[in-house]
Design a protein around this motif. Structure first.
Motif, PDB file in Angstrom:
ATOM      1  N   ARG A   2      -1.368  -9.446   1.654  1.00 27.26           N
ATOM      2  CA  ARG A   2      -0.698  -9.020   0.543  1.00 27.26           C
ATOM      3  C   ARG A   2      -0.443  -7.788   1.136  1.00 27.26           C
ATOM      4  O   ARG A   2      -0.882  -6.823   0.609  1.00 27.26           O
ATOM      5  CB  ARG A   2      -1.137  -9.310  -0.579  1.00 27.26           C
ATOM      6  N   THR A   3       0.396  -7.435   1.796  1.00 31.77           N
ATOM      7  CA  THR A   3       1.226  -6.328   2.090  1.00 31.77           C
ATOM      8  C   THR A   3       2.036  -5.586   2.033  1.00 31.77           C
ATOM      9  O   THR A   3       3.187  -6.764   1.412  1.00 31.77           O
ATOM     10  CB  THR A   3       0.957  -5.558   3.748  1.00 31.77           C
ATOM     11  N   ALA A   4       2.735  -4.243   1.346  1.00 27.66           N
ATOM     12  CA  ALA A   4       4.288  -4.201   1.165  1.00 27.66           C
ATOM     13  C   ALA A   4       3.969  -2.710   2.353  1.00 27.66           C
ATOM     14  O   ALA A   4       3.442  -2.153   2.126  1.00 27.66           O
ATOM     15  CB  ALA A   4       4.084  -3.891  -0.134  1.00 27.66           C
ATOM     16  N   THR A   5       5.672  -1.819   2.196  1.00 27.77           N
ATOM     17  CA  THR A   5       5.677  -1.194   3.040  1.00 27.77           C
ATOM     18  C   THR A   5       7.329  -0.432   1.767  1.00 27.77           C
ATOM     19  O   THR A   5       7.952  -1.326   2.126  1.00 27.77           O
ATOM     20  CB  THR A   5       6.426  -0.732   4.140  1.00 27.77           C
ATOM     21  N   ILE A   6       7.079   0.728   1.103  1.00 29.80           N
ATOM     22  CA  ILE A   6       7.811   1.618   0.816  1.00 29.80           C
ATOM     23  C   ILE A   6       8.141   2.605   1.370  1.00 29.80           C
ATOM     24  O   ILE A   6       7.324   4.036   1.600  1.00 29.80           O
ATOM     25  CB  ILE A   6       7.656   2.052  -0.591  1.00 29.80           C
ATOM     26  N   ALA A   7       9.713   3.302   1.424  1.00 27.04           N
ATOM     27  CA  ALA A   7       9.771   4.021   1.724  1.00 27.04           C
ATOM     28  C   ALA A   7      10.785   5.050   0.780  1.00 27.04           C
ATOM     29  O   ALA A   7      11.906   4.413   0.027  1.00 27.04           O
ATOM     30  CB  ALA A   7      11.265   3.773   3.257  1.00 27.04           C
ATOM     31  N   ARG A   8      10.431   5.986   0.395  1.00 31.10           N
ATOM     32  CA  ARG A   8      11.741   6.259  -0.904  1.00 31.10           C
ATOM     33  C   ARG A   8      11.853   8.228  -0.691  1.00 31.10           C
ATOM     34  O   ARG A   8      11.034   9.024  -0.379  1.00 31.10           O
ATOM     35  CB  ARG A   8      10.094   6.716  -2.695  1.00 31.10           C
ATOM     36  N   ASP A   9      13.350   7.730  -0.235  1.00 32.56           N
ATOM     37  CA  ASP A   9      13.872   9.206  -0.376  1.00 32.56           C
ATOM     38  C   ASP A   9      14.500  10.200  -1.288  1.00 32.56           C
ATOM     39  O   ASP A   9      15.061   9.070  -1.885  1.00 32.56           O
ATOM     40  CB  ASP A   9      14.330   9.266   1.352  1.00 32.56           C
ATOM     41  N   VAL A  17       4.547   4.410   2.611  1.00 34.57           N
ATOM     42  CA  VAL A  17       3.189   3.991   1.730  1.00 34.57           C
ATOM     43  C   VAL A  17       3.823   2.874   1.979  1.00 34.57           C
ATOM     44  O   VAL A  17       4.243   2.026   2.280  1.00 34.57           O
ATOM     45  CB  VAL A  17       3.503   4.298   0.680  1.00 34.57           C
ATOM     46  N   THR A  18       2.542   1.943   2.364  1.00 31.92           N
ATOM     47  CA  THR A  18       2.142   1.178   3.536  1.00 31.92           C
ATOM     48  C   THR A  18       0.732   1.388   2.605  1.00 31.92           C
ATOM     49  O   THR A  18      -0.412   1.633   2.654  1.00 31.92           O
ATOM     50  CB  THR A  18       2.195   0.668   4.085  1.00 31.92           C
ATOM     51  N   VAL A  19       0.891  -1.051   1.823  1.00 37.54           N
ATOM     52  CA  VAL A  19      -0.837  -1.016   1.403  1.00 37.54           C
ATOM     53  C   VAL A  19      -1.160  -2.321   1.453  1.00 37.54           C
ATOM     54  O   VAL A  19      -0.117  -3.641   1.656  1.00 37.54           O
ATOM     55  CB  VAL A  19      -0.716  -0.997  -0.364  1.00 37.54           C
ATOM     56  N   ASN A  20      -2.464  -2.570   1.209  1.00 35.09           N
ATOM     57  CA  ASN A  20      -2.702  -4.125   1.961  1.00 35.09           C
ATOM     58  C   ASN A  20      -4.186  -4.251   0.386  1.00 35.09           C
ATOM     59  O   ASN A  20      -4.641  -3.782   1.048  1.00 35.09           O
ATOM     60  CB  ASN A  20      -3.576  -4.240   2.861  1.00 35.09           C
ATOM     61  N   LEU A  48     -10.276  -1.201  -3.312  1.00 33.70           N
ATOM     62  CA  LEU A  48     -10.617  -1.532  -1.610  1.00 33.70           C
ATOM     63  C   LEU A  48      -8.784  -2.015  -1.483  1.00 33.70           C
ATOM     64  O   LEU A  48      -8.708  -2.863  -0.447  1.00 33.70           O
ATOM     65  CB  LEU A  48     -11.090  -3.016  -1.562  1.00 33.70           C
ATOM     66  N   ILE A  49      -8.395  -1.593  -1.514  1.00 35.93           N
ATOM     67  CA  ILE A  49      -6.769  -1.002  -1.416  1.00 35.93           C
ATOM     68  C   ILE A  49      -6.706  -0.371  -0.014  1.00 35.93           C
ATOM     69  O   ILE A  49      -6.637   0.694  -0.259  1.00 35.93           O
ATOM     70  CB  ILE A  49      -5.637  -1.090  -2.832  1.00 35.93           C
ATOM     71  N   ASP A  50      -6.507  -0.790   1.346  1.00 38.36           N
ATOM     72  CA  ASP A  50      -5.743  -0.200   2.528  1.00 38.36           C
ATOM     73  C   ASP A  50      -4.192   0.778   1.639  1.00 38.36           C
ATOM     74  O   ASP A  50      -3.620  -0.028   1.030  1.00 38.36           O
ATOM     75  CB  ASP A  50      -5.489  -0.754   3.864  1.00 38.36           C
ATOM     76  N   VAL A  78       3.046  -1.336  -4.562  1.00 36.43           N
ATOM     77  CA  VAL A  78       1.250  -1.989  -5.588  1.00 36.43           C
ATOM     78  C   VAL A  78       2.429  -3.442  -5.960  1.00 36.43           C
ATOM     79  O   VAL A  78       1.349  -4.850  -5.715  1.00 36.43           O
ATOM     80  CB  VAL A  78       0.510  -2.127  -6.041  1.00 36.43           C
ATOM     81  N   SER A  79       3.119  -3.458  -6.492  1.00 36.48           N
ATOM     82  CA  SER A  79       4.365  -4.678  -7.460  1.00 36.48           C
ATOM     83  C   SER A  79       4.452  -5.233  -6.657  1.00 36.48           C
ATOM     84  O   SER A  79       4.311  -6.640  -5.808  1.00 36.48           O
ATOM     85  CB  SER A  79       5.117  -3.350  -7.797  1.00 36.48           C
ATOM     86  N   LYS A  80       5.260  -4.924  -5.140  1.00 38.18           N
ATOM     87  CA  LYS A  80       5.582  -5.684  -4.765  1.00 38.18           C
ATOM     88  C   LYS A  80       4.526  -6.710  -2.955  1.00 38.18           C
ATOM     89  O   LYS A  80       5.058  -7.500  -2.995  1.00 38.18           O
ATOM     90  CB  LYS A  80       6.536  -4.617  -3.087  1.00 38.18           C
ATOM     91  N   ALA A  81       3.283  -5.954  -2.946  1.00 35.52           N
ATOM     92  CA  ALA A  81       2.510  -6.648  -2.516  1.00 35.52           C
ATOM     93  C   ALA A  81       2.110  -7.593  -3.086  1.00 35.52           C
ATOM     94  O   ALA A  81       1.624  -9.027  -2.479  1.00 35.52           O
ATOM     95  CB  ALA A  81       1.440  -5.210  -1.590  1.00 35.52           C
ATOM     96  N   MET A  82       2.048  -7.595  -4.448  1.00 36.76           N
ATOM     97  CA  MET A  82       1.291  -8.849  -5.049  1.00 36.76           C
ATOM     98  C   MET A  82       2.332 -10.046  -5.331  1.00 36.76           C
ATOM     99  O   MET A  82       1.939 -10.900  -5.827  1.00 36.76           O
ATOM    100  CB  MET A  82       1.552  -7.994  -7.095  1.00 36.76           C
ATOM    101  N   GLY A  83       3.702 -10.292  -4.855  1.00 35.30           N
ATOM    102  CA  GLY A  83       4.819 -10.809  -4.897  1.00 35.30           C
ATOM    103  C   GLY A  83       4.716 -11.091  -6.052  1.00 35.30           C
ATOM    104  O   GLY A  83       5.167 -10.690  -7.758  1.00 35.30           O
ATOM    105  N   GLU A  84       4.484 -13.021  -6.250  1.00 37.79           N
ATOM    106  CA  GLU A  84       4.611 -13.478  -7.708  1.00 37.79           C
ATOM    107  C   GLU A  84       3.865 -13.938  -8.733  1.00 37.79           C
ATOM    108  O   GLU A  84       3.629 -14.109  -9.230  1.00 37.79           O
ATOM    109  CB  GLU A  84       5.022 -15.079  -6.996  1.00 37.79           C
TER     110      GLU A  84
END
Length: 208
Positions: A2-9, A17-20, A48-50, A78-84
């Motif tokens: 469960r991973t996600a990357t966010i770019a905020r400008d 930011v990238t999380v696993n 334990l979140i990368d 974190v929200s995006k990585a959790m998906g549904e």
């Protein structure tokens, strides 16, 4: 994974930011505020979140935008990585002692952001960090992640210990809440069949 990357400008900050969520607590954190880096590293290590977090903010103005936007981007990832949110435990709580200090965190990955803060500091700064911004970081994270978050320092004297115990309590509660329960690995943990950020599965009902 469960991973996600966010770019905020924005005109105030540039964040990547990238999380696993299924990691080992490995981190690379750079916000430009040393004490904030130290605290966010605690969240990664003990949840334990990368985490890879790089923030370029308008620190020549003050720390507010950097602190706020780092929390928002981390929470969104974190929200995006959790998906549904299928299979997650959903609820988490933890006590984190640090020498003379004890803090408590309770949270619900509810999709209904809410933040309760019962803590405080006796000095205005820790290292380079304005202590008034700690509650703002937690509140911004809760809002972006879609969680109900209650944080409280039960007792403590040393300001460094108070801050660190709060971040560690969040980390341990988050670790529990985002864990997958293999008994219900494909189920959303709600009688409604949906948590904000997810969608109804076939056969689920929003009124059950």
């Amino acid at each position: 994974m469960r991973t996600a990357t966010i770019a905020r400008d924005t005109r105030e900050t540039r964040i990547r930011v990238t999380v696993n969520l299924d990691g080992t607590g490995a981190y690379t954190v750079s916000t430009g505020i040393g004490f904030l880096d130290h605290m966010i590293e605690q969240v990664s290590r003990h949840s334990l979140i990368d985490l890879t977090l790089d923030v370029k903010g308008d620190l020549h103005v003050d720390q507010h935008h950097t602190v706020e936007d780092s929390a928002i981007a981390f929470g969104e990832a974190v929200s995006k990585a959790m998906g549904e949110r299928r299979g997650i435990v959903r609820y988490g709580h933890a006590y984190a002692p640090m020498d003379e200090t004890l803090s408590r965190c309770a949270l619900d990955i509810s999709g209904r952001p809410h933040f309760v803060w019962k803590s405080g500091f006796s000095q205005p700064r820790l290292g380079e960090m304005d202590t008034e911004l700690f509650s703002h970081w937690f509140g911004s994270f809760a809002q972006a992640a879609g969680i109900t978050l209650h944080l409280e320092t039960l007792y403590g004297e040393n300001n460094h210990h108070i801050a660190e115990s709060l971040f560690k309590a969040l980390a341990r509660a988050l670790r529990s809440a985002i864990a997958i329960d293999p008994r219900v690995a494909n189920a959303v943990p709600s009688t409604k069949g949906i948590l904000a950020g997810g969608s109804l599965a076939e056969g689920d009902s929003e009124s059950d």
